[in-house]
Write an enzyme that holds these catalytic residues in place. Structure first.
Site, PDB file in Angstrom:
ATOM      1  N   ASN A   9      26.538  31.495 -52.074  1.00 64.80           N
ATOM      2  CA  ASN A   9      25.114  31.246 -52.327  1.00 64.80           C
ATOM      3  C   ASN A   9      24.371  30.862 -51.042  1.00 64.80           C
ATOM      4  OD1 ASN A   9      25.441  31.546 -55.187  1.00 64.80           O
ATOM      5  ND2 ASN A   9      26.331  29.494 -55.228  1.00 64.80           N
ATOM      6  N   HIS A  46      20.863  25.629 -66.342  1.00 64.76           N
ATOM      7  CA  HIS A  46      22.112  25.174 -65.731  1.00 64.76           C
ATOM      8  C   HIS A  46      22.695  23.936 -66.433  1.00 64.76           C
ATOM      9  CE1 HIS A  46      24.593  23.524 -62.350  1.00 64.76           C
ATOM     10  NE2 HIS A  46      24.760  24.811 -62.080  1.00 64.76           N
ATOM     11  N   GLU A  93      14.944  27.252 -64.919  1.00 63.41           N
ATOM     12  CA  GLU A  93      15.321  27.630 -63.558  1.00 63.41           C
ATOM     13  C   GLU A  93      14.341  28.676 -63.046  1.00 63.41           C
ATOM     14  OE1 GLU A  93      19.515  28.641 -62.911  1.00 63.41           O
ATOM     15  OE2 GLU A  93      20.001  27.492 -64.702  1.00 63.41           O
ATOM     16  N   SER A 112      21.022  31.214 -62.450  1.00 65.00           N
ATOM     17  CA  SER A 112      22.165  31.225 -61.543  1.00 65.00           C
ATOM     18  C   SER A 112      23.211  32.257 -61.939  1.00 65.00           C
ATOM     19  CB  SER A 112      22.799  29.842 -61.483  1.00 65.00           C
ATOM     20  OG  SER A 112      23.228  29.423 -62.765  1.00 65.00           O
ATOM     21  N   ASP A 141      14.027  24.108 -61.679  1.00 64.08           N
ATOM     22  CA  ASP A 141      15.215  24.073 -60.820  1.00 64.08           C
ATOM     23  C   ASP A 141      15.186  25.337 -59.958  1.00 64.08           C
ATOM     24  OD1 ASP A 141      17.723  24.175 -59.681  1.00 64.08           O
ATOM     25  OD2 ASP A 141      18.802  23.600 -61.496  1.00 64.08           O
ATOM     26  N   HIS A 192      18.318  28.844 -56.894  1.00 63.56           N
ATOM     27  CA  HIS A 192      18.583  30.192 -56.389  1.00 63.56           C
ATOM     28  C   HIS A 192      17.323  30.944 -55.985  1.00 63.56           C
ATOM     29  CE1 HIS A 192      22.829  29.895 -57.443  1.00 63.56           C
ATOM     30  NE2 HIS A 192      22.384  29.173 -58.457  1.00 63.56           N
ATOM     31  N   LYS A 238      22.758  25.579 -51.023  1.00 63.40           N
ATOM     32  CA  LYS A 238      22.800  27.040 -51.136  1.00 63.40           C
ATOM     33  C   LYS A 238      22.015  27.649 -49.967  1.00 63.40           C
ATOM     34  CE  LYS A 238      24.210  26.580 -55.838  1.00 63.40           C
ATOM     35  NZ  LYS A 238      23.846  26.182 -57.185  1.00 63.40           N
TER      36      LYS A 238
HETATM   37  C1  LIG Z   1      24.259  24.974 -57.925  1.00 61.29           C
HETATM   38  C2  LIG Z   1      23.206  24.566 -58.908  1.00 61.29           C
HETATM   39  C3  LIG Z   1      22.877  23.229 -59.100  1.00 61.29           C
HETATM   40  C4  LIG Z   1      23.682  22.111 -58.507  1.00 61.29           C
HETATM   41  O1  LIG Z   1      23.452  21.942 -57.162  1.00 61.29           O
HETATM   42  P1  LIG Z   1      24.601  21.302 -56.266  1.00 61.29           P
HETATM   43  O2  LIG Z   1      23.919  20.843 -55.046  1.00 61.29           O
HETATM   44  O3  LIG Z   1      25.593  22.386 -56.036  1.00 61.29           O
HETATM   45  O4  LIG Z   1      25.191  20.168 -57.067  1.00 61.29           O
HETATM   46  C5  LIG Z   1      21.817  22.935 -59.917  1.00 61.29           C
HETATM   47  N1  LIG Z   1      21.129  23.891 -60.559  1.00 61.29           N
HETATM   48  C6  LIG Z   1      21.434  25.191 -60.413  1.00 61.29           C
HETATM   49  C7  LIG Z   1      20.630  26.215 -61.132  1.00 61.29           C
HETATM   50  C8  LIG Z   1      22.485  25.569 -59.591  1.00 61.29           C
HETATM   51  O5  LIG Z   1      22.819  26.858 -59.491  1.00 61.29           O
END
Ligand SMILES: *Cc1c(COP(=O)(O)O)cnc(C)c1O
Length: 380
Positions: A36, A122, A168, A172, A197, A200, A231
């Site tokens: 990612n 997520h 989101e 993801s 969120d 991505h 990411k």
């Molecule tokens: C990876 C992810 C998270 C968590 O983030 P980390 O820093 O890896 O704990 C939260 N929300 C989504 C949509 C993700 O893909």
């Protein structure tokens, strides 16, 4: 204890759902489509040097939670950089994206309140709702009309409750994008709040790589913009960007902030360097390269080009064991790609999840196309 746990592991095994830790492929051995790190920043000299310098200047560990030990300069520098990038009044850094959702949702809503969540949001958002004690309602994936229907019911029966909508920006495990403008219009009509969120979407979308909210431009309002620094930002940690009042509130109420040791200086400094880089001319060039590589990934998977596509492309398989077998067949042909299975996705919806990054080369896509010709597309 071990006998009990071993029995449940065997059940996972039988269902084709057992996970085991595998070493990441050594550099230069396999063509990786699992990362990612969308802009290829994790190994960038500017981030590595920022991390090394912060470790030398401030130590390897942060030594205490920030409200106990005080904040270090890299924490403030990171939060200033995040707020400037997101054009919000303030920002707050957390130990991880997961810890961010776990802290933020229960700080905003509790018993008697409501969270209305996209069905595919997520796990960290689901877990945050559970921890909050608020009532969970789930709307159909990316369906503003269904969100409208649920919010109408919640407002009719619980007029005074707080209502938080959570979704989101880019999903993801599916790679599709939320209809953000429509969702904002719906939640505004019902006086609900939105937490987005952007895990991505950041680095991939928006004129300065700020994600989908940035792409929409000023005006539309997302109250809580959260994301990960692990990411596209290339480092580690999580964050929220929003108003001064929101951040002050979280400093007082988000338990994963209050009761957790501050991010290590190296991670905070690397993240700040990543945030700067994403907005620079080099960041724009890397986004352009990522866009070309997204097109190449889609071409290898024989998907039509889509200038709005995310960096995630999914090949649906169905049964978990079949997805694992396919991933192994690709691995034998030099391609490293994860089989995504329950509980990451629903049962019977296992898939391969390919990601494009700015670091991919034409050679990577040629190898992918050759491997796919022997596995996914053997007769064509
Ligand atoms: C990876 C992810 C998270 C968590 O983030 P980390 O820093 O890896 O704990 C939260 N929300 C989504 C949509 C993700 O893909």
């Amino acid at each position: 204890m071990d006998a009990t746990l071993a029995a449940s592991l065997r059940a996972r095994d039988t269902a084709g759902l057992r996970r085991t830790l595998r070493p990441a492929p050594a550099p230069g051995t396999l063509h990786g489509f699992a990362s990612n790190d969308y802009l290829g920043l994790a190994a960038h000299p500017a981030l590595v040097e920022a991390a090394a310098r912060a470790a030398r200047d401030f130590g390897a560990g942060a030594t205490a939670a920030r409200l106990i030990g005080g904040s270090l300069p890299p924490h403030h520098a990171l939060e200033d950089a995040l707020a400037a990038w997101k054009r919000t009044e303030a920002a707050l850094a957390f130990g991880s994206g997961y810890a961010t959702a776990l802290g933020v949702i229960p700080a905003l809503v509790g018993r008697g309140d409501f969270v209305v969540l996209d069905r595919l949001a997520h796990a960290c958002c689901v877990d945050g709702v559970r921890l909050s004690g608020a009532t969970l309602r789930v709307f159909r994936h990316n369906d503003p009309a269904d969100l409208d229907r649920l919010l109408t019911l919640v407002r009719r029966d619980h007029g005074g409750a707080r209502v938080l909508v959570v979704t989101e920006g880019v999903f993801s495990m599916d790679g599709d994008r939320a209809p953000l403008a429509e969702l904002i219009a719906v939640k505004d009509r019902h006086g609900a709040w939105l937490m987005l969120d952007e895990a991505h979407a950041v680095g991939v979308f928006g004129p300065r790589g700020g994600g989908l909210a940035e792409e929409l431009g000023p005006g539309p309002h997302v109250e809580v913009r959260m994301g990960t620094l692990g990411k596209a930002v290339g480092a580690a940690g999580g964050y929220v960007a929003g108003s001064h009042v929101l951040v002050d509130h979280l400093v007082n109420h988000a338990r994963s902030f209050l009761f957790s040791t501050a991010p290590v200086p190296a991670a905070a400094a690397a993240a700040a360097a990543g945030v700067e880089l994403i907005q620079s001319a080099e960041g724009a060039a890397r986004r352009a390269r990522l866009r070309e590589n997204i097109r190449a990934l889609r071409a290898a998977l024989r998907r039509p080009d889509d200038p709005a596509a995310s960096a995630i492309a999914v090949w649906p398989v169905g049964e978990a064991a079949a997805a694992t077998t396919l991933a192994e067949a690709l691995r034998d042909r030099g391609i490293f790609v994860p089989a995504i299975r329950y509980p990451t996705v629903k049962r019977g919806a296992a898939r391969l999840r390919f990601t494009a990054t700015a670091a991919h080369t034409a050679d990577d896509f040629a190898a992918l196309a050759a491997a796919l010709a022997q596995t996914l597309f053997p007769i064509s």
